[in-house]
Design an enzyme around this catalytic site. Structure first.
Site, PDB file in Angstrom:
ATOM      1  N   SER A 189       0.710  12.702  -5.256  1.00 31.36           N
ATOM      2  CA  SER A 189       2.142  12.731  -5.574  1.00 31.36           C
ATOM      3  C   SER A 189       2.701  14.153  -5.598  1.00 31.36           C
ATOM      4  CB  SER A 189       2.377  12.082  -6.942  1.00 31.36           C
ATOM      5  OG  SER A 189       1.816  10.792  -6.985  1.00 31.36           O
TER       6      SER A 189
HETATM    7  N1  SAH Z   1      -2.409   9.517  -8.704  1.00 33.05           N
HETATM    8  C1  SAH Z   1      -2.829   9.837  -7.361  1.00 33.05           C
HETATM    9  C2  SAH Z   1      -1.821   9.407  -6.310  1.00 33.05           C
HETATM   10  C3  SAH Z   1      -1.928   7.990  -6.061  1.00 33.05           C
HETATM   11  S1  SAH Z   1      -1.189   7.333  -4.622  1.00 33.05           S
HETATM   12  C4  SAH Z   1      -3.151  11.288  -7.213  1.00 33.05           C
HETATM   13  O1  SAH Z   1      -2.919  12.071  -8.145  1.00 33.05           O
HETATM   14  O2  SAH Z   1      -3.681  11.657  -6.156  1.00 33.05           O
HETATM   15  C5  SAH Z   1      -1.371   5.648  -5.054  1.00 33.05           C
HETATM   16  C6  SAH Z   1      -2.782   5.138  -5.127  1.00 33.05           C
HETATM   17  O3  SAH Z   1      -2.712   3.804  -5.602  1.00 33.05           O
HETATM   18  C7  SAH Z   1      -3.504   5.098  -3.793  1.00 33.05           C
HETATM   19  O4  SAH Z   1      -4.724   5.767  -3.891  1.00 33.05           O
HETATM   20  C8  SAH Z   1      -3.724   3.600  -3.550  1.00 33.05           C
HETATM   21  O5  SAH Z   1      -4.936   3.306  -2.884  1.00 33.05           O
HETATM   22  C9  SAH Z   1      -3.719   3.052  -4.958  1.00 33.05           C
HETATM   23  N2  SAH Z   1      -3.381   1.627  -5.092  1.00 33.05           N
HETATM   24  C10 SAH Z   1      -2.472   0.896  -4.395  1.00 33.05           C
HETATM   25  N3  SAH Z   1      -2.443  -0.376  -4.855  1.00 33.05           N
HETATM   26  C11 SAH Z   1      -3.343  -0.433  -5.856  1.00 33.05           C
HETATM   27  C12 SAH Z   1      -3.775  -1.477  -6.735  1.00 33.05           C
HETATM   28  N4  SAH Z   1      -3.254  -2.698  -6.661  1.00 33.05           N
HETATM   29  N5  SAH Z   1      -4.720  -1.184  -7.663  1.00 33.05           N
HETATM   30  C13 SAH Z   1      -5.251   0.065  -7.750  1.00 33.05           C
HETATM   31  N6  SAH Z   1      -4.888   1.082  -6.962  1.00 33.05           N
HETATM   32  C14 SAH Z   1      -3.941   0.843  -6.029  1.00 33.05           C
END
Ligand code: SAH
Length: 222
Positions: free
Chosen positions: A68
């Site tokens: 993010s």
């Molecule tokens: N917090 C992270 C950014 C996350 S981007 C950082 O600091 O890098 C969003 C993430 O959510 C992705 O890795 C994606 O694979 C995950 N994601 C999407 N749907 C999801 C779900 N239903 N359960 C768990 N993770 C999920």
């Protein structure tokens, strides 16, 4: 401190001031800014885009996912009003960067990631950096992480049309949750609002809508 990093922190401070009418947070807490200053974002990026670590932008981390935007990481963390004894749940570990920021501020962090390879690499990276209070779990985040519930705060890093019911259940009384929710469509794609929720003593939810954001989707069903 590296000049580019100091500049990024200044940008975060400026962004907070500029968006205060929407967020109610003109100034982010000193603890949150200290955590942002301490955690090396560069260590959470794939080698080929490490030069971009100091940009106040989301960046690709593979598997169609993103780390993010630093301002959004700082804002969401600030909105959670964390205290050092809190146990926190994150949904969407991605690179593990947000988990590390949370770990700087609270006693225990659980983070659930849907993509097995991302979960594995985030866990490895956090261990290498010495974060012992973060627990990365591979699984469906819409179900939360029941084993360690309830949580004083929940941060969801992917957007859904609803507030996942399991997450509401796993929030403690007076617990705070910050998440992007889909509000409709624009020609630029899905349009999301950052939402802050506080679970009241009578189990009702107090809701505050903050600014517009753009997150990857929260995939799958309960
Ligand atoms: N917090 C992270 C950014 C996350 S981007 C950082 O600091 O890098 C969003 C993430 O959510 C992705 O890795 C994606 O694979 C995950 N994601 C999407 N749907 C999801 C779900 N239903 N359960 C768990 N993770 C999920």
């Amino acid at each position: 401190m590296e000049a580019r990093w100091a500049h990024l922190l200044q940008e975060i401070t400026a962004n907070a001031r500029e968006t205060a009418a929407y967020t109610g947070r003109p100034v982010l807490s000193e603890r949150v800014m200290a955590a942002m200053a301490k955690v090396p974002r560069i260590a959470f990026l794939p080698d080929d885009i490490r030069v971009d670590a100091y940009l106040n932008q989301p960046l690709p981390i593979g598997y169609g996912q993103t780390i993010s935007q630093p301002f959004i990481v700082a804002l969401m963390t600030d909105l959670l009003d964390l205290t050092p004894t809190d146990k926190v749940l994150e949904i969407g570990s991605g690179s593990g960067y947000q988990s590390a920021i949370l770990a700087e501020l609270v006693a225990e962090v659980h983070s659930v990631e849907l993509v097995a390879d991302l979960a594995k690499s985030a866990a490895r990276r956090l261990a290498k950096l010495g974060y012992r209070t973060v627990h990365i779990h591979h699984g469906q985040g819409r179900r939360g992480w029941l084993q360690d519930a309830p949580y004083a705060a929940i941060l969801v890093a992917a957007a859904s049309p609803d507030i996942p019911p399991h997450l509401i259940e796993q929030l403690s009384v007076d617990g705070r949750m910050v998440l992007p929710v889909e509000e409709g469509y624009r020609d630029t794609g899905t349009y999301q609002k950052l939402l802050k929720i506080v679970k009241q003593r009578d189990n009702t939810l107090k809701q505050q809508h903050c600014l517009s954001v753009a997150f990857v989707p929260l995939v799958g069903r309960d």
